[in-house]
Write a protein that holds these residues in place. Structure first.
Motif, short mmCIF file in Angstrom:
data_model
loop_
_atom_site.label_atom_id
_atom_site.label_comp_id
_atom_site.label_asym_id
_atom_site.label_seq_id
_atom_site.Cartn_x
_atom_site.Cartn_y
_atom_site.Cartn_z
N TYR A 48 10.68 -7.48 -6.18
CA TYR A 48 11.33 -8.46 -7.04
C TYR A 48 10.48 -9.71 -7.27
N ARG A 49 9.30 -9.77 -6.72
CA ARG A 49 8.51 -11.01 -6.75
C ARG A 49 7.95 -11.32 -8.13
N SER A 50 7.69 -12.59 -8.37
CA SER A 50 6.97 -13.00 -9.56
C SER A 50 5.52 -12.54 -9.44
N TYR A 51 4.86 -12.41 -10.59
CA TYR A 51 3.45 -12.04 -10.55
C TYR A 51 2.65 -13.11 -9.82
N GLN A 52 1.52 -12.71 -9.24
CA GLN A 52 0.68 -13.65 -8.53
C GLN A 52 0.22 -14.78 -9.46
N ALA A 53 0.02 -15.94 -8.89
CA ALA A 53 -0.35 -17.12 -9.67
C ALA A 53 -1.80 -17.06 -10.11
N CYS A 54 -2.04 -17.54 -11.33
CA CYS A 54 -3.41 -17.79 -11.83
C CYS A 54 -4.35 -16.62 -11.55
N THR A 55 -3.96 -15.45 -12.01
CA THR A 55 -4.78 -14.26 -11.80
C THR A 55 -6.04 -14.31 -12.66
N PRO A 56 -7.10 -13.65 -12.21
CA PRO A 56 -8.32 -13.60 -13.03
C PRO A 56 -8.05 -12.95 -14.39
N HIS A 57 -8.93 -13.18 -15.33
CA HIS A 57 -8.75 -12.69 -16.69
C HIS A 57 -8.64 -11.17 -16.72
N HIS A 111 0.80 -1.23 0.00
CA HIS A 111 0.00 0.00 0.00
C HIS A 111 0.83 1.28 0.00
N GLU A 112 2.12 1.19 0.24
CA GLU A 112 2.97 2.36 -0.01
C GLU A 112 2.99 2.70 -1.49
N ILE A 113 2.55 1.77 -2.32
CA ILE A 113 2.54 1.98 -3.77
C ILE A 113 1.15 1.75 -4.33
N ALA A 114 0.68 0.49 -4.35
CA ALA A 114 -0.64 0.15 -4.87
C ALA A 114 -1.03 -1.23 -4.37
N ASN A 115 -2.31 -1.43 -4.12
CA ASN A 115 -2.79 -2.68 -3.57
C ASN A 115 -2.34 -3.88 -4.42
N ASP A 116 -1.74 -4.88 -3.74
CA ASP A 116 -1.39 -6.16 -4.36
C ASP A 116 -0.43 -6.03 -5.55
N TYR A 117 0.35 -4.96 -5.62
CA TYR A 117 1.25 -4.89 -6.76
C TYR A 117 2.35 -5.94 -6.63
N ALA A 118 2.85 -6.39 -7.75
CA ALA A 118 3.92 -7.38 -7.78
C ALA A 118 4.94 -6.94 -8.82
N ARG A 145 -6.69 -9.08 -15.27
CA ARG A 145 -6.48 -8.39 -13.99
C ARG A 145 -5.22 -8.93 -13.33
N GLY A 146 -4.52 -8.06 -12.62
CA GLY A 146 -3.40 -8.50 -11.80
C GLY A 146 -3.84 -8.68 -10.37
N GLY A 147 -2.88 -8.78 -9.46
CA GLY A 147 -3.22 -8.86 -8.04
C GLY A 147 -3.57 -10.26 -7.59
N SER A 148 -4.21 -10.34 -6.42
CA SER A 148 -4.42 -11.61 -5.74
C SER A 148 -5.77 -12.22 -6.05
N ALA A 149 -5.90 -13.48 -5.67
CA ALA A 149 -7.16 -14.20 -5.80
C ALA A 149 -7.16 -15.34 -4.79
N MET A 150 -8.34 -15.89 -4.50
CA MET A 150 -8.47 -17.11 -3.72
C MET A 150 -8.64 -18.25 -4.69
N GLU A 206 -2.84 -4.18 -10.11
CA GLU A 206 -4.12 -4.84 -10.37
C GLU A 206 -4.71 -4.45 -11.72
N ARG A 207 -4.52 -3.19 -12.09
CA ARG A 207 -5.14 -2.67 -13.32
C ARG A 207 -4.41 -3.11 -14.58
N LEU A 208 -3.22 -3.68 -14.43
CA LEU A 208 -2.34 -3.96 -15.57
C LEU A 208 -2.03 -2.68 -16.33
N ASP A 209 -1.83 -1.62 -15.58
CA ASP A 209 -1.56 -0.29 -16.13
C ASP A 209 -0.18 -0.29 -16.80
N LEU A 210 -0.13 0.07 -18.06
CA LEU A 210 1.14 0.07 -18.80
C LEU A 210 2.10 1.14 -18.30
#
Length: 530
Positions: free
Chosen positions: A308-317, A236-243, A319-324, A248-252
């Protein structure tokens, strides 16, 4: 690629500006009409002979307009006594408008293991006097009291936890992420009421305003005055769930936003110059992971689990960020190349553990490391069930977690302890290589984990947390209905952890009490309820 080039150019500019503030060749105003130290002062990143001192000159906590659009001359001094009769070092630094008139001073030539007082001056204005200390000399086994805090959303409560942190008189304060939240109204009413979710920080001036808002709080200022800090960031110092370089927005253009947020972090935190300066390798562009040795008693390994992390696994179509997700439906989780820390930081941590002679090896990182499966009954008729995991935490990076735990085991570092935050819940856990098997000689407990709840940010209902503890036997305790902090007392023979809970997070004068006490004994990994 253009966005990444802008990111690197901005960080290189930050490097130049940081150096220029200490050797500014031109005119710097010596006085301002308004009192400039409204955001207080802070110290951090202590060593046995030095400490970083910080302030930012600003008359109005909500103003993005500087005191003056010119460099400002700032004097500083550090003394052995609160009355500043025995000054041991002093100097002059230039607060540049390009760095929001922030000041970073590395006060050197100090004695190991002692308290100091410091202050800043601009014209006739004198800042509050902060209290700081150096770490003990290399062979010392001096006891240490540490406060651990995380996740302080302005809109969800008062910062009373920081008043109580200051009152515990810690030797060191550790903050492991979400110092600010990137969204919320810029309103000094505390807690402010969000008007809509899309009031979010994207530009440097907006991130600066958010930090200034938080730092206007007197309780947070008091905690900074009380002791030096070790800090790292989360999302959150930057953006929710960024990797890494994706949000999350996949903002270029996200890397440009990230560069602005990183600069604002540097401008408002007492971090060492070399931690904030690019080293030529773009993957270490704004390195904040670091080590701090408390003599031979504790080695703090402070990690960065975002950049430095890899992108979250199996993200929704789209969209970036997290999922259950259900692990069986996600092949990404079985990819051995995926990382939470990045290869370079993984190796750095492994080397630091292997070379450590400390009695306690405390790994300061962002989120719960223990496996945390959410049970979901699929077919009540035959009682078959499945479970889900949250992909933004270590459950989303299971092989990276396995490598880290194997590194703890192979290094033979004494008494590894994991400190966590992010999930707004108190947890106590015993970590082992295989969470799905019982503890045995082949599957021993490798480390203790203590997760701190949030300063203010809200969490899941306690009933859900109790279900998680029931479904994950390595979780010995969980409380999501309490806001607060942790106080840890380190000695040669044991570490005592007190989970401190506020009575009412909505009240600035809230009381606090000990919710639960745990002990980890020297040579016996795992948590013991006291």
């Amino acid at each position: 690629m253009a966005s990444r080039r802008v990111f690197m150019q901005r960080l290189l500019q930050l490097s130049s500006l940081a150096a220029l503030s200490h050797a500014f060749p031109g005119y710097a105003a010596e006085k301002s009409q308004a009192y400039p130290f409204t955001l207080g002062v802070a110290s951090g990143s202590p060593r046995s002979d030095s400490v970083v001192l910080w302030t930012r000159l600003l008359a109005d906590a909500l103003s993005t307009t500087p005191l003056a659009a010119v460099p400002l001359k700032v004097l500083w001094e550090i003394a052995e006594d609160e009355q500043f009769r025995q000054i041991v070092n002093k100097g002059e630094v230039t607060a540049l408008p390009e760095l929001a008139h922030s000041v970073h001073v590395e006060a050197t030539g100090l004695k190991p293991g002692r308290w100091y007082w410091y202050r800043f001056m601009h014209g006739d204005a004198v800042s509050p006097a902060g209290r700081t200390r150096t770490t003990p000399e290399a062979d010392s086994m001096t006891a240490c009291k540490v406060a651990l805090a995380s996740c302080q959303h302005w809109e969800f409560g008062e910062f009373a936890a920081h008043r109580h942190i200051a009152a515990t008189h810690p030797d060191l304060i550790v903050f492991n992420g979400d110092y600010i939240y990137e969204w919320g109204p810029y309103d000094l009413k505390h807690p402010a009421q969000p008007r809509r979710r899309d009031i979010e920080s994207f530009t440097l001036s907006e991130y600066r305003a958010r930090y200034a808002q938080y730092k206007s709080d007197p309780h947070l200022q008091a905690a900074h005055l009380a002791a030096p800090w070790l800090v790292t960031w989360d999302d959150h110092e930057i953006a929710n769930d960024y990797a890494n370089d994706r949000d999350e927005r996949l903002d270029l253009r996200f890397t440009e936003r990230r560069a602005a947020a990183y600069q604002a972090f540097y401008e408002h935190m007492p971090v060492r110059l070399q931690q904030a300066i690019p080293k030529g390798n773009e993957f270490a562009a704004l390195r904040i992971y670091d080590r701090c040795d408390w003599g031979r008693l504790i080695r703090f390994h402070v990690l960065d689990a975002r950049q430095y992390r890899s992108y979250q696994a199996c993200t929704p179509h789209q969209r970036g960020g997290s999922a259950m997700i259900s692990p069986g439906n996600c092949s990404d989780l079985r990819d051995p190349t995926r990382t939470m820390l990045g290869y370079e930081q993984e190796q750095w941590l492994s080397r630091g553990l292997a070379k450590s002679t400390a009695r306690w090896n405390t790994v300061v990182q962002q989120t719960l490391m223990a496996q945390c499966r959410r049970q979901n009954v699929v077919n009540p008729a035959n009682n078959t069930s499945d479970f889900k995991v949250w992909t933004d935490g270590w459950d989303g990076y299971p092989l990276a977690r396995q490598r880290l735990l194997q590194s703890l085991q192979s290094s033979k570092a004494q008494n590894p302890v994991i400190w966590s935050g992010d999930v707004h819940t108190f947890y106590a856990a015993s970590l082992r290589a295989d969470f799905n098997k019982s503890v045995s000689a082949e599957n021993p407990v490798l480390a203790s984990e203590y997760c701190v709840t949030s300063v203010t940010s809200n969490s899941m209902p306690q009933e859900e947390t109790e279900q998680l503890v029931a479904h994950n036997p390595h979780l010995h305790f969980g409380r999501s209905d309490a806001r607060g902090f942790i106080v840890a007392d380190f000695s040669e023979h044991r570490m005592q952890v007190q989970m401190m809970a506020l009575q009412d997070v909505s009240k600035a004068d809230s009381g606090v009490s000990v919710l639960k006490t745990f002990i980890t004994e020297d040579g016996k990994p795992g948590v013991i309820a006291a």
